[in-house]
Design a protein around this motif. Structure first.
Motif, PDB file in Angstrom:
ATOM      1  N   ARG A  36       0.846  -1.199   0.000  1.00 52.44           N
ATOM      2  CA  ARG A  36       0.000   0.000   0.000  1.00 52.44           C
ATOM      3  C   ARG A  36       0.878   1.244   0.000  1.00 52.44           C
ATOM      4  O   ARG A  36       1.831   1.331   0.758  1.00 52.44           O
ATOM      5  N   ILE A  37       0.529   2.198  -0.850  1.00 51.49           N
ATOM      6  CA  ILE A  37       1.166   3.507  -0.858  1.00 51.49           C
ATOM      7  C   ILE A  37       0.117   4.483  -0.349  1.00 51.49           C
ATOM      8  O   ILE A  37      -0.912   4.697  -0.999  1.00 51.49           O
ATOM      9  N   ILE A  38       0.348   5.060   0.819  1.00 52.15           N
ATOM     10  CA  ILE A  38      -0.610   5.976   1.430  1.00 52.15           C
ATOM     11  C   ILE A  38      -0.261   7.402   1.004  1.00 52.15           C
ATOM     12  O   ILE A  38       0.884   7.833   1.117  1.00 52.15           O
ATOM     13  N   PHE A  66       0.875  -2.640  -6.239  1.00 46.49           N
ATOM     14  CA  PHE A  66       1.139  -1.504  -5.363  1.00 46.49           C
ATOM     15  C   PHE A  66      -0.136  -0.669  -5.408  1.00 46.49           C
ATOM     16  O   PHE A  66      -0.466  -0.099  -6.440  1.00 46.49           O
ATOM     17  N   ILE A  67      -0.852  -0.637  -4.310  1.00 52.16           N
ATOM     18  CA  ILE A  67      -2.181  -0.037  -4.248  1.00 52.16           C
ATOM     19  C   ILE A  67      -2.098   1.339  -3.595  1.00 52.16           C
ATOM     20  O   ILE A  67      -1.588   1.467  -2.486  1.00 52.16           O
ATOM     21  N   VAL A  68      -2.613   2.358  -4.285  1.00 51.52           N
ATOM     22  CA  VAL A  68      -2.615   3.719  -3.753  1.00 51.52           C
ATOM     23  C   VAL A  68      -3.873   3.911  -2.914  1.00 51.52           C
ATOM     24  O   VAL A  68      -4.977   3.612  -3.356  1.00 51.52           O
ATOM     25  N   ALA A  79      -2.588  10.544   7.028  1.00 52.54           N
ATOM     26  CA  ALA A  79      -1.864   9.525   6.268  1.00 52.54           C
ATOM     27  C   ALA A  79      -0.571   9.130   6.979  1.00 52.54           C
ATOM     28  O   ALA A  79      -0.254   7.943   7.108  1.00 52.54           O
ATOM     29  N   THR A  80       0.165  10.124   7.452  1.00 49.76           N
ATOM     30  CA  THR A  80       1.430   9.837   8.131  1.00 49.76           C
ATOM     31  C   THR A  80       1.202   8.997   9.370  1.00 49.76           C
ATOM     32  O   THR A  80       1.902   8.006   9.610  1.00 49.76           O
ATOM     33  N   GLU A  81       0.180   9.336  10.154  1.00 49.40           N
ATOM     34  CA  GLU A  81      -0.102   8.559  11.360  1.00 49.40           C
ATOM     35  C   GLU A  81      -0.522   7.134  11.022  1.00 49.40           C
ATOM     36  O   GLU A  81      -0.148   6.184  11.721  1.00 49.40           O
ATOM     37  N   ALA A  82      -1.272   6.948   9.929  1.00 46.51           N
ATOM     38  CA  ALA A  82      -1.667   5.597   9.519  1.00 46.51           C
ATOM     39  C   ALA A  82      -0.441   4.744   9.201  1.00 46.51           C
ATOM     40  O   ALA A  82      -0.384   3.564   9.562  1.00 46.51           O
ATOM     41  N   LEU A  94       4.558   5.540   2.729  1.00 51.14           N
ATOM     42  CA  LEU A  94       3.990   6.880   2.741  1.00 51.14           C
ATOM     43  C   LEU A  94       4.628   7.697   1.636  1.00 51.14           C
ATOM     44  O   LEU A  94       5.850   7.710   1.500  1.00 51.14           O
ATOM     45  N   GLN A  95       3.799   8.367   0.860  1.00 48.77           N
ATOM     46  CA  GLN A  95       4.344   9.347  -0.065  1.00 48.77           C
ATOM     47  C   GLN A  95       4.486  10.634   0.739  1.00 48.77           C
ATOM     48  O   GLN A  95       3.538  11.392   0.903  1.00 48.77           O
ATOM     49  N   ALA A  96       5.655  10.841   1.279  1.00 50.44           N
ATOM     50  CA  ALA A  96       5.926  11.998   2.131  1.00 50.44           C
ATOM     51  C   ALA A  96       6.278  13.192   1.257  1.00 50.44           C
ATOM     52  O   ALA A  96       6.629  13.051   0.088  1.00 50.44           O
ATOM     53  N   GLY A  97       6.196  14.367   1.853  1.00 49.29           N
ATOM     54  CA  GLY A  97       6.532  15.580   1.119  1.00 49.29           C
ATOM     55  C   GLY A  97       6.916  16.695   2.063  1.00 49.29           C
ATOM     56  O   GLY A  97       7.063  16.490   3.280  1.00 49.29           O
ATOM     57  N   GLY A  98       7.038  17.863   1.511  1.00 40.11           N
ATOM     58  CA  GLY A  98       7.408  19.034   2.300  1.00 40.11           C
ATOM     59  C   GLY A  98       6.446  19.313   3.430  1.00 40.11           C
ATOM     60  O   GLY A  98       6.829  19.859   4.467  1.00 40.11           O
ATOM     61  N   GLN A  99       5.179  18.921   3.255  1.00 39.23           N
ATOM     62  CA  GLN A  99       4.193  19.170   4.306  1.00 39.23           C
ATOM     63  C   GLN A  99       4.574  18.441   5.594  1.00 39.23           C
ATOM     64  O   GLN A  99       4.246  18.911   6.680  1.00 39.23           O
ATOM     65  N   ASP A 100       5.261  17.336   5.505  1.00 38.56           N
ATOM     66  CA  ASP A 100       5.641  16.606   6.716  1.00 38.56           C
ATOM     67  C   ASP A 100       6.648  17.393   7.547  1.00 38.56           C
ATOM     68  O   ASP A 100       6.587  17.384   8.775  1.00 38.56           O
ATOM     69  N   ALA A 101       7.563  18.085   6.889  1.00 39.28           N
ATOM     70  CA  ALA A 101       8.503  18.947   7.610  1.00 39.28           C
ATOM     71  C   ALA A 101       7.766  20.130   8.229  1.00 39.28           C
ATOM     72  O   ALA A 101       8.039  20.512   9.366  1.00 39.28           O
ATOM     73  N   VAL A 102       6.828  20.696   7.475  1.00 40.81           N
ATOM     74  CA  VAL A 102       6.038  21.825   7.988  1.00 40.81           C
ATOM     75  C   VAL A 102       5.203  21.373   9.182  1.00 40.81           C
ATOM     76  O   VAL A 102       5.154  22.039  10.216  1.00 40.81           O
ATOM     77  N   ASN A 103       4.531  20.236   9.038  1.00 40.44           N
ATOM     78  CA  ASN A 103       3.638  19.753  10.098  1.00 40.44           C
ATOM     79  C   ASN A 103       4.364  19.481  11.408  1.00 40.44           C
ATOM     80  O   ASN A 103       3.792  19.658  12.483  1.00 40.44           O
TER      81      ASN A 103
END
Length: 192
Positions: A36-38, A66-68, A79-82, A94-103
């Motif tokens: 799974r790709i969240i 690979f299921i999105v 998504a990150t917590e899941a 997890l498809q992480a991004g800049g928002q994870d650093a901001v969050n």
């Protein structure tokens, strides 16, 4: 130290079985089941499309689906917590991004620590930032835009993909560094 006979036999049996078990474990290639790709944003957006393209590419090369799975909300935190709560076996990504650093700095009471709880695997894209203005705005350069914004405080709208999004934070940083003031207009992805 005297080792009881029963414990000795258990250890001996384990030692005999270990080489056979390690060969069996090594023979099972990754992935042996669907992955799974969240994605922390709604279907149809840039993050979703990128995840689906990568998922298709990985499925074709590795022979497993690979299921999105989209889990929008809270700036990607749902998504990150899941993924943080999933079994750490490589089958939930997890498809992480800049928002994870901001969050990590934006939210005080997250149920996870992104740096501690996640492990990066690969970078798949870079996103440049751009300052874009309507053609009717009488500016042609960034210094001209800053002067125009200072002369019209609060009268210029700044669009972003949502509160806390990297575009929002970049706009806030721009205002802070230039002494300008915009009206933030967060847009949400339209539901279908």
């Amino acid at each position: 130290m005297k080792l009881p006979r029963r414990r000795f036999l258990q250890l001996a049996a384990g030692a005999v079985a270990l080489p056979a078990m390690s060969r069996i474990a090594r023979a099972q290639g990754y992935p042996s089941r669907p992955v799974r790709i969240i994605v922390g944003f709604p279907a149809g957006g840039t993050s979703d499309v990128l995840a689906r393209l990568m998922g298709q590419w990985l499925s074709e090369r590795l022979g497993r689906p690979f299921i999105v799975e989209n889990r929008p909300g809270a700036g990607g935190n749902l998504a990150t917590e899941a993924v943080v709560r999933a079994t750490a076996d490589g089958y939930t990504l997890l498809q992480a991004g800049g928002q994870d650093a901001v969050n990590a700095t934006f939210y005080q009471n997250l149920n996870f620590n992104f740096i501690r709880d996640m492990a990066p695997v690969i970078g798949i894209m870079r996103v440049p930032g751009a300052l874009v203005v309507h053609p009717l705005v009488p500016v042609a350069t960034v210094p001209e835009f800053i002067a125009y914004a200072k002369a019209n405080p609060g009268k210029i709208n700044m669009a972003s993909a949502g509160i806390g999004n990297t575009t929002h934070v970049a706009g806030e940083l721009f205002m802070m560094l230039t002494g300008t003031k915009f009206t933030h207009v967060p847009y949400r992805k339209a539901r279908r």
